[in-house]
Design a protein around this motif. Structure first.
Motif: not given
Length: 143
Positions: A87-90, A100, A120, A123-124, A127, A130
């Motif tokens: 789940t890390d956004r980067d 994606r 989470e 939030n991703t 962005h 995305f």
């Protein structure tokens, strides 16, 4: 003048005598009530110990078998998938648009199963990077 009759105890049992109409085998004694008869029977079975001693007149035929908690394999698999889900956004934003889309589908699936925090994912997805580089076909599927 009415004279009440008193049922008295008989010293010897009568041959072929039947129990009272209430169903107790009470030949030769005065029957006051069913509860009293059951209490007397229990006292006789206990003996001299009194009413504090328990009376057990049966046998154990079977014992309860301990039930083990069933583990639902689907839930376990979903928990493992959620634990290994990135789940890390980067990391997600660095993927190609098709990847994606697959990530979003898995994230929504796990979020629906309550195995992943939806905040989470939100939030991703919100962005601006995305949806960068996403064509119409992939964008329609993400919709």
């Amino acid at each position: 003048n009415f004279v009440p009759q008193v049922i008295c105890s008989i010293d010897f049992p009568l041959a072929g005598a039947m129990a009272t109409s209430l169903g107790w085998k009470d030949v030769g004694t005065v029957l006051l009530s069913k509860a009293d008869a059951l209490r007397r029977r229990g006292d006789e079975m206990r003996g001299d110990g009194g009413r504090d001693d328990p009376v057990f007149c049966g046998a154990v035929m079977s014992r309860r078998k301990h039930r083990f908690a069933r583990v639902d394999k689907d839930v376990e698999r979903d928990k493992e998938m959620a634990a290994s889900f990135n789940t890390d956004r980067d990391d997600v934003l660095a993927k190609r648009p098709d990847s994606r889309l697959k990530w979003l589908q898995k994230a929504l699936f796990l979020g629906g199963k309550k195995q992943l925090k939806v905040g989470e994912v939100y939030n991703t997805v919100t962005h601006e990077k995305f949806i960068a580089g996403v064509n119409d076909k992939v964008g329609a599927q993400m919709k």
